[in-house]
Design a protein around this motif. Sequence first.
Motif, PDB file in Angstrom:
ATOM      1  N   ASN A  39       0.839  -1.192   0.000  1.00 39.25           N
ATOM      2  CA  ASN A  39       0.000   0.000   0.000  1.00 39.25           C
ATOM      3  C   ASN A  39       0.883   1.254   0.000  1.00 39.25           C
ATOM      4  N   PRO A  40       0.742   2.140  -0.974  1.00 43.72           N
ATOM      5  CA  PRO A  40       1.564   3.355  -1.007  1.00 43.72           C
ATOM      6  C   PRO A  40       1.162   4.398   0.036  1.00 43.72           C
ATOM      7  N   ASN A  41       0.032   4.217   0.695  1.00 45.49           N
ATOM      8  CA  ASN A  41      -0.439   5.114   1.749  1.00 45.49           C
ATOM      9  C   ASN A  41      -0.422   6.575   1.298  1.00 45.49           C
ATOM     10  N   LEU A  42      -1.074   6.825   0.194  1.00 39.37           N
ATOM     11  CA  LEU A  42      -1.133   8.173  -0.370  1.00 39.37           C
ATOM     12  C   LEU A  42      -1.781   9.173   0.581  1.00 39.37           C
ATOM     13  N   SER A  43      -2.697   8.714   1.399  1.00 44.97           N
ATOM     14  CA  SER A  43      -3.362   9.633   2.333  1.00 44.97           C
ATOM     15  C   SER A  43      -2.369  10.196   3.352  1.00 44.97           C
ATOM     16  N   ALA A  44      -1.364   9.423   3.738  1.00 47.84           N
ATOM     17  CA  ALA A  44      -0.349   9.924   4.673  1.00 47.84           C
ATOM     18  C   ALA A  44       0.461  11.044   4.030  1.00 47.84           C
ATOM     19  N   LEU A  45       0.852  10.861   2.781  1.00 49.20           N
ATOM     20  CA  LEU A  45       1.598  11.915   2.092  1.00 49.20           C
ATOM     21  C   LEU A  45       0.717  13.145   1.871  1.00 49.20           C
ATOM     22  N   ALA A  46      -0.534  12.930   1.560  1.00 46.63           N
ATOM     23  CA  ALA A  46      -1.456  14.056   1.382  1.00 46.63           C
ATOM     24  C   ALA A  46      -1.588  14.853   2.681  1.00 46.63           C
ATOM     25  N   GLU A  47      -1.638  14.178   3.809  1.00 45.86           N
ATOM     26  CA  GLU A  47      -1.729  14.850   5.109  1.00 45.86           C
ATOM     27  C   GLU A  47      -0.445  15.641   5.387  1.00 45.86           C
ATOM     28  N   LEU A  48       0.705  15.054   5.099  1.00 50.82           N
ATOM     29  CA  LEU A  48       1.967  15.775   5.283  1.00 50.82           C
ATOM     30  C   LEU A  48       2.016  17.008   4.393  1.00 50.82           C
ATOM     31  N   LYS A  49       1.577  16.867   3.153  1.00 49.21           N
ATOM     32  CA  LYS A  49       1.545  17.994   2.224  1.00 49.21           C
ATOM     33  C   LYS A  49       0.667  19.120   2.768  1.00 49.21           C
ATOM     34  N   HIS A  50      -0.433  18.750   3.350  1.00 42.80           N
ATOM     35  CA  HIS A  50      -1.359  19.729   3.917  1.00 42.80           C
ATOM     36  C   HIS A  50      -0.707  20.515   5.065  1.00 42.80           C
ATOM     37  N   ARG A  51       0.197  19.868   5.782  1.00 44.48           N
ATOM     38  CA  ARG A  51       0.815  20.476   6.953  1.00 44.48           C
ATOM     39  C   ARG A  51       2.117  21.213   6.644  1.00 44.48           C
ATOM     40  N   CYS A  52       2.631  21.097   5.439  1.00 47.73           N
ATOM     41  CA  CYS A  52       3.929  21.681   5.074  1.00 47.73           C
ATOM     42  C   CYS A  52       3.774  22.788   4.044  1.00 47.73           C
ATOM     43  N   ARG A  53       4.815  23.584   3.952  1.00 48.82           N
ATOM     44  CA  ARG A  53       4.850  24.610   2.903  1.00 48.82           C
ATOM     45  C   ARG A  53       5.047  23.966   1.546  1.00 48.82           C
ATOM     46  N   ARG A  54       5.985  22.983   1.493  1.00 49.82           N
ATOM     47  CA  ARG A  54       6.196  22.275   0.241  1.00 49.82           C
ATOM     48  C   ARG A  54       6.803  20.904   0.508  1.00 49.82           C
ATOM     49  N   VAL A  55       6.617  20.020  -0.473  1.00 47.29           N
ATOM     50  CA  VAL A  55       7.160  18.664  -0.434  1.00 47.29           C
ATOM     51  C   VAL A  55       8.040  18.486  -1.663  1.00 47.29           C
ATOM     52  N   ILE A  56       9.284  18.080  -1.423  1.00 51.22           N
ATOM     53  CA  ILE A  56      10.237  17.825  -2.500  1.00 51.22           C
ATOM     54  C   ILE A  56      10.676  16.372  -2.396  1.00 51.22           C
ATOM     55  N   TRP A  57      10.614  15.661  -3.508  1.00 52.38           N
ATOM     56  CA  TRP A  57      11.036  14.259  -3.549  1.00 52.38           C
ATOM     57  C   TRP A  57      12.236  14.156  -4.488  1.00 52.38           C
ATOM     58  N   LEU A  58      13.346  13.640  -3.963  1.00 52.09           N
ATOM     59  CA  LEU A  58      14.538  13.398  -4.768  1.00 52.09           C
ATOM     60  C   LEU A  58      14.674  11.895  -4.983  1.00 52.09           C
ATOM     61  N   THR A  59      14.813  11.501  -6.218  1.00 52.22           N
ATOM     62  CA  THR A  59      14.884  10.093  -6.581  1.00 52.22           C
ATOM     63  C   THR A  59      16.080   9.833  -7.492  1.00 52.22           C
ATOM     64  N   PRO A  60      16.663   8.653  -7.401  1.00 57.13           N
ATOM     65  CA  PRO A  60      17.731   8.315  -8.340  1.00 57.13           C
ATOM     66  C   PRO A  60      17.186   7.826  -9.687  1.00 57.13           C
ATOM     67  N   GLU A  61      15.885   7.612  -9.758  1.00 57.99           N
ATOM     68  CA  GLU A  61      15.256   7.046 -10.953  1.00 57.99           C
ATOM     69  C   GLU A  61      14.983   8.116 -12.008  1.00 57.99           C
ATOM     70  N   GLN A  62      15.306   7.798 -13.248  1.00 63.75           N
ATOM     71  CA  GLN A  62      14.919   8.661 -14.355  1.00 63.75           C
ATOM     72  C   GLN A  62      13.400   8.589 -14.528  1.00 63.75           C
ATOM     73  N   ARG A  63      12.808   9.642 -15.019  1.00 56.46           N
ATOM     74  CA  ARG A  63      11.345   9.713 -15.159  1.00 56.46           C
ATOM     75  C   ARG A  63      10.772   8.506 -15.918  1.00 56.46           C
ATOM     76  N   GLY A  64      11.472   8.008 -16.919  1.00 55.30           N
ATOM     77  CA  GLY A  64      10.987   6.879 -17.696  1.00 55.30           C
ATOM     78  C   GLY A  64      10.849   5.588 -16.895  1.00 55.30           C
ATOM     79  N   ALA A  65      11.523   5.494 -15.759  1.00 54.74           N
ATOM     80  CA  ALA A  65      11.466   4.283 -14.923  1.00 54.74           C
ATOM     81  C   ALA A  65      10.431   4.385 -13.807  1.00 54.74           C
ATOM     82  N   TRP A  66       9.747   5.503 -13.719  1.00 48.99           N
ATOM     83  CA  TRP A  66       8.817   5.705 -12.609  1.00 48.99           C
ATOM     84  C   TRP A  66       7.610   4.775 -12.638  1.00 48.99           C
ATOM     85  N   ARG A  67       7.319   4.179 -13.756  1.00 51.12           N
ATOM     86  CA  ARG A  67       6.149   3.298 -13.842  1.00 51.12           C
ATOM     87  C   ARG A  67       6.545   1.820 -13.884  1.00 51.12           C
TER      88      ARG A  67
END
Length: 82
Positions: A19-47
Amino acid sequence: FNAKTTLLILGDARNNGHNPNLSALAELKHRCRRVIWLTPEQRGAWRLAGCDLPRYAAHCDLVATVRTPAELERFVGRMAPH
């Protein structure tokens, strides 16, 4: 967390079918000014292979590919106030 907080998440967002628990991230987003995600994956590998980053990206202000220390340094330099 408050309206001045920037939440920085590091990782490839591979949940491997869990479960990716999207609701938890949505709640954090609501409480923060901004959310930044840094990943080693190229955009083409995200799926591929259990990566949920496309779903998480909807709750992020910025998603960036950072694969090396030099790329991280450039990213931080762009984000730092001038």
